[in-house]
Design an enzyme around this catalytic site. Structure first.
Site, short mmCIF file in Angstrom:
data_model
loop_
_atom_site.label_atom_id
_atom_site.label_comp_id
_atom_site.label_asym_id
_atom_site.label_seq_id
_atom_site.Cartn_x
_atom_site.Cartn_y
_atom_site.Cartn_z
N ASN A 198 0.84 -1.20 0.00
CA ASN A 198 0.00 0.00 0.00
C ASN A 198 0.87 1.26 0.00
OD1 ASN A 198 -1.24 2.16 2.13
ND2 ASN A 198 -2.83 1.33 0.77
N CYS B 203 -6.11 -2.19 -3.15
CA CYS B 203 -7.04 -1.69 -2.14
C CYS B 203 -7.99 -0.63 -2.70
CB CYS B 203 -6.28 -1.15 -0.95
SG CYS B 203 -5.16 0.22 -1.38
#
Length: 406
Positions: free
Chosen positions: A124, A158
């Site tokens: 991320n 995500c």
């Protein structure tokens, strides 16, 4: 197209693992040999069975797998390149701090400093930009032969957008190709001697020893198959099957071996010399008071007695450093004793270190050698000792020493 290579490919737990599968498939299609390794979380994202089907090799997942307990050493010596892709934040931390809690991190820690490594992080965007992660990246930049393929910007798994995305397979493959092309085709150059010298008495008879040369040929074969360039000096009395790729140069007497050694080591810069030949301590100087060199033909066998006078041969191992073009190359001697205690053997080894400028001695005793056993110890000049049980573990011990030293 360059020669096929051996690639150690580690995957960690990341949704980007599907890209690694494509990379592995393409590498196999190019003819490379790929051994896949999983971190403890990788199997949550990709199936080991699929990768085994692609590579033809079982996926390794634990340091403690039955039959693979020493793979964290063997594989790093086998490989031409180590790839960690995708590399999670957790694995980055282990790599940068000397962790060894799973197989990928243990392999990285156990690798020889000459092995090239490609690390391709994926995570991320907030994790990637975290100060601690960037500190870990900087630590890894300082590791020898370690290359970081930074993540790209884009839409992440995500749903967020930013830097952290694993590069596309084509870019990863291009980076691997670049590293492989810059990897020497040989891991190092070795000179190995083996077998016993024979000191002539006449045109038929000789003074010799029982050395067969089997250990030297076994070592030469295994180093050759592991990617080393090997030159072999072998006794003419060693009647052995020579593996493909090895072309021995043969010697007979100590004088022959001396000439060959001087010629070889002075003209070629060897990374290591393994001097396993059993060199006669003495040569024949006189027969019945006459100079042996002045006699020819076969001695008359009718006299009841012959008086042979022997003279000491030079210790060739004591001159190897002096003769060598590569003054900093490794020199490993071999010491065979008979029915001595470990303390007595250690004393013999110490004397060899004192009389020769060598880096290690492989010592064993006749009482511990048979068709099935080959016990012994590798001693280093720094005082370390590494035991082995057979010829396979002898090779592993020597290869580890050379891999960590050159």
């Amino acid at each position: 197209m360059f020669p096929s290579k051996k690639i150690l490919f580690s995957l960690s737990g990341s949704i980007a693992a599907f890209k690694a599968v494509d990379v592995i498939s393409k590498l196999v299609q190019k003819g490379h040999e790929v051994q896949v390794v999983f971190s403890k979380n990788a199997a949550h994202f990709i199936g080991a069975t699929s990768l085994e089907g692609i590579t033809g090799k079982p996926v390794l997942q634990s340091v403690f797998e039955s039959g693979h307990a020493m793979d964290h050493i063997h594989l790093t010596r086998w490989a031409d390149l180590m790839v960690l892709c995708p590399c999670s934040a957790e694995l980055l931390f282990k790599l940068s701090h000397g962790g060894a809690s799973d197989l990928p991190s243990t392999l990285f820690l156990a690798r020889p400093k000459t092995l090239k490594v490609l690390i391709a992080p994926a995570m991320n965007l907030e994790m990637w930009s975290n100060l601690r992660v960037q500190e870990n990246i900087q630590r890894l930049h300082k590791e020898p032969n370690t290359h970081i393929l930074n993540p790209q910007s884009g839409v992440l798994a995500c749903g967020e957008q930013g830097k952290g995305r694993l590069p596309e397979p084509a870019e990863i493959l291009q980076e691997i190709d670049t590293l492989l092309k810059s990897t020497p085709s040989s891991k190092g150059s070795l000179l190995i001697t083996g077998g016993g010298t024979s000191e002539p008495i006449d045109d038929v008879r000789v003074l010799s020893n029982r050395s067969t040369g089997k250990t030297a040929v076994s070592l030469a074969k295994q180093f050759l198959s592991s990617g080393y360039q090997v030159d072999l000096l072998l006794s003419q009395s060693a009647t052995l099957d020579i593996p493909a790729g090895l072309e021995p140069t043969y010697f007979s007497s100590t004088a022959d071996l001396k000439d060959l050694l001087q010629e070889k080591v002075s003209s070629k810069s060897y990374d290591a010399i393994l001097h396993a030949a059993a060199v006669s301590d003495y040569f024949l100087s006189e027969i019945n008071g006459q100079s042996a060199s002045s006699l020819s033909g076969k001695l008359d066998s009718s006299p009841e007695e012959l008086t042979l006078k022997l003279k000491r041969n030079p210790k060739l191992i004591s001159h190897l450093r002096e003769w060598s073009k590569n003054k900093s190359g490794l020199i490993v001697g071999f010491k065979l004793t008979s029915n001595l205690s470990k303390e007595e053997r250690s004393t013999k080894v110490q004397k060899l270190f004192e009389s020769s400028s060598i880096d290690a001695v492989i010592a064993n005793d006749l009482t511990e050698i048979s068709e099935t056993n080959h016990h012994g110890t590798l001693y280093t000049k720094e005082g370390h000792a590494f035991s082995f049980e057979d010829k396979a573990s002898l090779f592993e011990t020597v290869q580890n020493f050379i891999g960590e030293s050159i």
